[in-house]
Design a protein around this motif. Structure first.
Motif, PDB file in Angstrom:
ATOM      1  N   GLU A 194      82.207 -59.686 -56.267  1.00 50.04           N
ATOM      2  CA  GLU A 194      82.443 -61.091 -55.951  1.00 50.04           C
ATOM      3  C   GLU A 194      81.304 -61.962 -56.477  1.00 50.04           C
ATOM      4  N   TYR A 195      80.078 -61.477 -56.337  1.00 54.58           N
ATOM      5  CA  TYR A 195      78.922 -62.251 -56.787  1.00 54.58           C
ATOM      6  C   TYR A 195      78.877 -62.321 -58.312  1.00 54.58           C
ATOM      7  N   HIS A 196      79.264 -61.248 -58.943  1.00 57.61           N
ATOM      8  CA  HIS A 196      79.387 -61.209 -60.399  1.00 57.61           C
ATOM      9  C   HIS A 196      80.355 -62.297 -60.866  1.00 57.61           C
ATOM     10  N   ALA A 197      81.512 -62.377 -60.218  1.00 57.80           N
ATOM     11  CA  ALA A 197      82.516 -63.389 -60.583  1.00 57.80           C
ATOM     12  C   ALA A 197      82.009 -64.794 -60.282  1.00 57.80           C
ATOM     13  N   LEU A 198      81.320 -64.969 -59.149  1.00 54.97           N
ATOM     14  CA  LEU A 198      80.801 -66.290 -58.796  1.00 54.97           C
ATOM     15  C   LEU A 198      79.792 -66.773 -59.827  1.00 54.97           C
ATOM     16  N   GLY A 199      78.941 -65.880 -60.306  1.00 51.96           N
ATOM     17  CA  GLY A 199      77.980 -66.262 -61.339  1.00 51.96           C
ATOM     18  C   GLY A 199      78.678 -66.767 -62.593  1.00 51.96           C
ATOM     19  N   LYS A 200      79.704 -66.049 -63.011  1.00 53.52           N
ATOM     20  CA  LYS A 200      80.467 -66.477 -64.187  1.00 53.52           C
ATOM     21  C   LYS A 200      81.140 -67.819 -63.948  1.00 53.52           C
ATOM     22  N   HIS A 201      81.732 -67.978 -62.783  1.00 55.79           N
ATOM     23  CA  HIS A 201      82.458 -69.213 -62.488  1.00 55.79           C
ATOM     24  C   HIS A 201      81.514 -70.401 -62.325  1.00 55.79           C
ATOM     25  N   ALA A 202      80.324 -70.168 -61.758  1.00 54.93           N
ATOM     26  CA  ALA A 202      79.352 -71.257 -61.636  1.00 54.93           C
ATOM     27  C   ALA A 202      78.891 -71.721 -63.012  1.00 54.93           C
ATOM     28  N   ALA A 203      78.584 -70.774 -63.891  1.00 58.36           N
ATOM     29  CA  ALA A 203      78.140 -71.133 -65.246  1.00 58.36           C
ATOM     30  C   ALA A 203      79.236 -71.858 -66.018  1.00 58.36           C
ATOM     31  N   SER A 204      80.467 -71.380 -65.901  1.00 55.87           N
ATOM     32  CA  SER A 204      81.564 -72.017 -66.641  1.00 55.87           C
ATOM     33  C   SER A 204      81.933 -73.367 -66.042  1.00 55.87           C
ATOM     34  N   SER A 205      81.739 -73.530 -64.734  1.00 54.23           N
ATOM     35  CA  SER A 205      82.056 -74.810 -64.092  1.00 54.23           C
ATOM     36  C   SER A 205      81.067 -75.885 -64.503  1.00 54.23           C
ATOM     37  N   ILE A 206      79.769 -75.560 -64.457  1.00 53.62           N
ATOM     38  CA  ILE A 206      78.758 -76.555 -64.815  1.00 53.62           C
ATOM     39  C   ILE A 206      78.752 -76.788 -66.324  1.00 53.62           C
ATOM     40  N   GLY A 207      79.318 -75.840 -67.076  1.00 55.39           N
ATOM     41  CA  GLY A 207      79.474 -76.022 -68.522  1.00 55.39           C
ATOM     42  C   GLY A 207      80.804 -76.640 -68.900  1.00 55.39           C
ATOM     43  N   PHE A 208      81.642 -76.919 -67.888  1.00 53.37           N
ATOM     44  CA  PHE A 208      82.940 -77.584 -68.050  1.00 53.37           C
ATOM     45  C   PHE A 208      83.873 -76.827 -68.993  1.00 53.37           C
ATOM     46  N   VAL A 209      83.903 -75.514 -68.819  1.00 49.03           N
ATOM     47  CA  VAL A 209      84.870 -74.679 -69.536  1.00 49.03           C
ATOM     48  C   VAL A 209      85.598 -73.756 -68.559  1.00 49.03           C
ATOM     49  N   SER A 210      85.485 -74.039 -67.265  1.00 48.93           N
ATOM     50  CA  SER A 210      86.067 -73.133 -66.273  1.00 48.93           C
ATOM     51  C   SER A 210      87.585 -73.069 -66.374  1.00 48.93           C
ATOM     52  N   ASN A 211      88.231 -74.112 -66.889  1.00 46.85           N
ATOM     53  CA  ASN A 211      89.685 -74.054 -67.026  1.00 46.85           C
ATOM     54  C   ASN A 211      90.102 -72.934 -67.966  1.00 46.85           C
ATOM     55  N   PHE A 212      89.313 -72.678 -69.005  1.00 52.87           N
ATOM     56  CA  PHE A 212      89.621 -71.579 -69.920  1.00 52.87           C
ATOM     57  C   PHE A 212      89.435 -70.231 -69.218  1.00 52.87           C
TER      58      PHE A 212
ATOM     59  N   ALA B  79      72.156 -79.332 -65.135  1.00 50.66           N
ATOM     60  CA  ALA B  79      73.272 -78.480 -65.552  1.00 50.66           C
ATOM     61  C   ALA B  79      72.765 -77.220 -66.235  1.00 50.66           C
ATOM     62  N   GLY B  80      71.730 -77.369 -67.065  1.00 46.92           N
ATOM     63  CA  GLY B  80      71.177 -76.221 -67.778  1.00 46.92           C
ATOM     64  C   GLY B  80      70.604 -75.182 -66.840  1.00 46.92           C
ATOM     65  N   ILE B  81      69.876 -75.631 -65.818  1.00 47.54           N
ATOM     66  CA  ILE B  81      69.269 -74.701 -64.863  1.00 47.54           C
ATOM     67  C   ILE B  81      70.341 -73.928 -64.098  1.00 47.54           C
ATOM     68  N   VAL B  82      71.335 -74.649 -63.593  1.00 51.28           N
ATOM     69  CA  VAL B  82      72.411 -73.984 -62.844  1.00 51.28           C
ATOM     70  C   VAL B  82      73.213 -73.067 -63.766  1.00 51.28           C
ATOM     71  N   GLY B  83      73.454 -73.516 -64.995  1.00 54.60           N
ATOM     72  CA  GLY B  83      74.199 -72.699 -65.948  1.00 54.60           C
ATOM     73  C   GLY B  83      73.479 -71.402 -66.274  1.00 54.60           C
ATOM     74  N   VAL B  84      72.177 -71.486 -66.491  1.00 54.36           N
ATOM     75  CA  VAL B  84      71.384 -70.281 -66.785  1.00 54.36           C
ATOM     76  C   VAL B  84      71.360 -69.356 -65.575  1.00 54.36           C
ATOM     77  N   LEU B  85      71.173 -69.938 -64.391  1.00 56.49           N
ATOM     78  CA  LEU B  85      71.138 -69.134 -63.168  1.00 56.49           C
ATOM     79  C   LEU B  85      72.460 -68.390 -62.972  1.00 56.49           C
ATOM     80  N   GLY B  86      73.568 -69.115 -63.128  1.00 58.50           N
ATOM     81  CA  GLY B  86      74.877 -68.476 -62.990  1.00 58.50           C
ATOM     82  C   GLY B  86      75.090 -67.388 -64.030  1.00 58.50           C
ATOM     83  N   SER B  87      74.660 -67.639 -65.257  1.00 62.15           N
ATOM     84  CA  SER B  87      74.834 -66.654 -66.327  1.00 62.15           C
ATOM     85  C   SER B  87      74.024 -65.395 -66.060  1.00 62.15           C
ATOM     86  N   VAL B  88      72.795 -65.559 -65.579  1.00 65.72           N
ATOM     87  CA  VAL B  88      71.948 -64.399 -65.268  1.00 65.72           C
ATOM     88  C   VAL B  88      72.577 -63.571 -64.155  1.00 65.72           C
ATOM     89  N   LEU B  89      73.066 -64.243 -63.120  1.00 60.74           N
ATOM     90  CA  LEU B  89      73.684 -63.521 -62.010  1.00 60.74           C
ATOM     91  C   LEU B  89      74.986 -62.858 -62.438  1.00 60.74           C
TER      92      LEU B  89
END
Length: 647
Positions: free
Chosen positions: A95-113, A346-356
């Motif tokens: 679940e945390y793995h998925a949340l990290g991906k979704h947080a990064a894609s959301s703040i990067g505005f590509v979560s719809n894809f 956005a960059g900080i949250v995106g990097v954090l989500g991507s790392v997680l």
């Protein structure tokens, strides 16, 4: 642009609908159309900003982007950060793995894809995604990027008048494309910009071609618009292809409300709707995580009302203390734009989500106890199934489990795949291995095929696999035992677990196809299963495995959530009577095959049940990977039953 109370009130109409729909679909079955209302409003406002700047010849694309970032990113980034902190303590590694991906894609505005490739918006699985609702923000942001570029480019070659006409034409063509695509590719159409752009463009048309109406006509236009919007909330449902042609109702309704220009309307301009409209963006952001919490932790019904109240409260606080922060919006040169703070947020949250996302497993020992880890480890299924369970045109990859000559052939569905590793381990103890010929959702019936919901495009993959298994067993491995494992009762009745998201009145999901299957169908199905089993027995001894008890709840997740919330591991079980009742026809089919053609029986129940109950765990270790598939531990627990096959 001058503040308009009617548009602010329309925002309230949109967010109320979305919130009610998400917390309980029965309250407002078409409430998801509130997002379409938001799109129309966005198109109206953005078109006003862009055209005003173009007409005054002072429009800056970069300033436009920064203004949008200042408005959208801070509140969204805060939400993502809060969820990542929450997930650190309360979510499993997957679940945390998925949340990290979704947080990064959301703040990067590509979560719809991302969500488009994962599951349908209305699927039960989507209610486990904490940032699912950000798909609409991604669509809007993509529109914000492309729309001014297109309009500025058009202005270099076209007059303002021609540009306006082109926008009308684009709206019409976009709607036609949307209708066609919604039927051909419904999932993509729901999530992606090309089928949503016309909704924002019609908002632009409302700005460019305002109606001039007397007061009595304004009231009429507003009422018609309200009827269309509110009617769509109650008359449309998730069963309708969306957006499709039905999106005309909320979209045209919103268009008419905007055109009515009634700032003094008691409906849209009252104090309650004005406040909700002002806080609508933040309410929209915060409401969905509460829906997911209630669903994920199986909270009582009254939490719905608490969740809605907290959504409004956090929406207000987010608006007051986050949205109203004034970020710099005036830059002297290109390089100075890099001082825009929301970009770095956005960059900080995106990097954090991507790392997680990439390294979520590495953080597990730091955020979870040994007891929690022992539970979530059982969520992992057969790691070779993605390859070994990939069957094309009935041809199996021919995977083997164990070490040595083939001692048995294992045929069946996902319940068979769940046990391949443990059966292979047991075969190794006997100096051999097993040949895997399992396929998820494949009953062991020669010639069986599935069809799409419209009854078209038959798929013979399953039936061909079973036929090939019979042929391979007879020609390459005559005399080698065949083990058949199936979730028979799902094929007869449908799944027994709660797979349909319904907060207030959970109901057991039964597929429409299954619900139409009567006693004649069930007799036909069991008859063909017996025929197939008997065909195997002409050249090979056959062992039938009694059905695995089905628990209705995801055992590891239920135990984990109970442990992190309540401090103890909830024990899930079903009565032996309930199990026996559901398996009456499955037992009869197996018993008939034993009598008719000499198949033998393997019974895992002594390892999973006592005289009263069938259990989901043994001493705190889950026997299941979900609600009905045995975990690696559960499969090892029952594996001694296969010694009879290998002796």
């Amino acid at each position: 642009m001058k503040f308009r109370k009617d548009i602010n009130g329309l925002r309230a109409f949109a967010v109320i609908a979305v919130v009610l729909f998400h917390f309980n679909t029965s309250w407002m079955p078409g409430g998801f159309a509130g997002v379409d209302v938001f799109f129309v409003i966005s198109g109206f406002l953005m078109t006003g900003i862009i055209f005003k700047g173009i007409e005054q010849e002072n429009f800056s694309i970069l300033k436009f982007y920064v203004a949008r970032a200042n408005r959208i990113i801070p509140a969204l980034a805060l939400l993502c950060l809060v969820l990542l902190i929450f997930g650190w303590f309360y979510l499993t590694p997957l679940e945390y793995h998925a949340l990290g991906k979704h947080a990064a894609s959301s703040i990067g505005f590509v979560s719809n894809f991302i969500y488009w490739t994962e599951a349908g918006y209305f699927d039960a699985a989507s209610h486990e995604k904490w940032l699912l609702h950000t798909w609409s923000l991604s669509v809007e942001w993509q529109f914000y990027i492309l729309y001014p570029l297109v309009l500025v480019a058009m202005r270099k070659f076209l007059s303002i008048k021609t540009m306006k006409s082109m926008l009308v034409l684009g709206t019409v063509l976009g709607f036609i494309f949307c209708v066609i695509a919604s039927y051909k590719s419904p999932n993509a159409s729901y999530y992606l910009l090309p089928t949503r752009a016309w909704e924002m463009m019609i908002g632009g048309v409302a700005y460019l071609y305002p109606f001039t109406l007397p007061e009595d006509r304004k009231k009429l236009v507003e009422r018609v618009g309200l009827a269309l919007v509110i009617g769509s909330y109650f008359l449309i449902s998730e069963d309708n292809p969306w957006p499709g042609y039905l999106a005309l109702f909320p979209v045209v309704g919103s268009f008419l409300i905007i055109q009515a220009q009634r700032n003094d309307s008691i409906i849209t301009s009252n104090i309650v709707f004005q406040k909700l409209g002002t806080w609508s963006y933040s309410i929209y952001l915060w409401h969905w995580p509460f829906v997911v919490i209630i669903y994920t932790f199986s909270l009582p019904e009254y939490y719905i009302y608490l969740g809605m109240a907290l959504s409004i409260l956090l929406g207000f606080l987010s608006y007051k203390y986050v949205e109203k922060i004034k970020f710099r919006n005036d830059f002297s040169n290109l390089l100075s734009y890099f001082r825009s703070k929301p970009i770095y947020i956005a960059g900080i949250v995106g990097v954090l989500g991507s790392v997680l996302f990439v390294k979520s497993e590495a953080f597990t020992p730091y955020r979870m106890s040994a007891e929690q880890i022992s539970i979530v480890e059982q969520l992992e299924k057969n790691p070779r199934e993605p390859v070994c369970g990939k069957i094309e045109n009935g041809v199996s990859p021919g995977c083997t489990y164990g070490d040595g000559p083939i001692k048995a052939i294992v045929v069946g569905d996902s319940h068979a795949n769940a046990q391949m590793v443990s059966i292979g381990n047991r075969a190794t103890l006997a100096g051999g291995s097993i040949l895997s010929m399992g396929l998820s959702e494949c009953s062991t019936i020669k010639g069986l095929y599935s069809v799409e919901k419209n009854g078209q495009n038959p798929n013979y993959n399953c039936g061909k696999l079973v036929a090939n298994a019979i042929d391979i067993a007879a020609k390459k491995y005559p005399g080698i035992p065949v083990i058949i494992i199936n979730r028979v009762s799902q094929n007869l009745y449908g799944a027994n677990e709660n797979k349909y998201f319904q907060l207030t009145s959970p109901k057991y999901f039964v597929d429409k196809v299954f619900s139409e299957r009567n006693d004649e169908y069930r007799e036909n199905l069991t008859g063909h299963m017996i025929d197939t089993i008997c065909e195997f027995t002409t050249t090979n001894p056959v062992y039938l495995v009694r059905p695995t008890p089905e628990m209705k709840k995801n055992i590891p997740l239920t135990m984990f959530k109970s442990l992190v919330v309540n401090g103890n591991k909830a024990s899930v079980k079903i009565t032996r009577d309930e199990y026996n009742q559901r398996q009456i026809l499955a037992f009869k089919m197996q018993d008939d095959a034993i009598k008719r053609c000499g198949a033998k029986m393997l019974d895992p129940l002594p390892y999973l049940c006592d005289s009263k109950y069938c259990y989901g765990d043994i001493e705190g270790i889950p026997l299941y990977a979900d609600d009905d598939h045995l975990s690696s531990y559960g499969a090892e627990v029952i594996s001694p039953i296969y010694d009879e096959v290998f002796k």
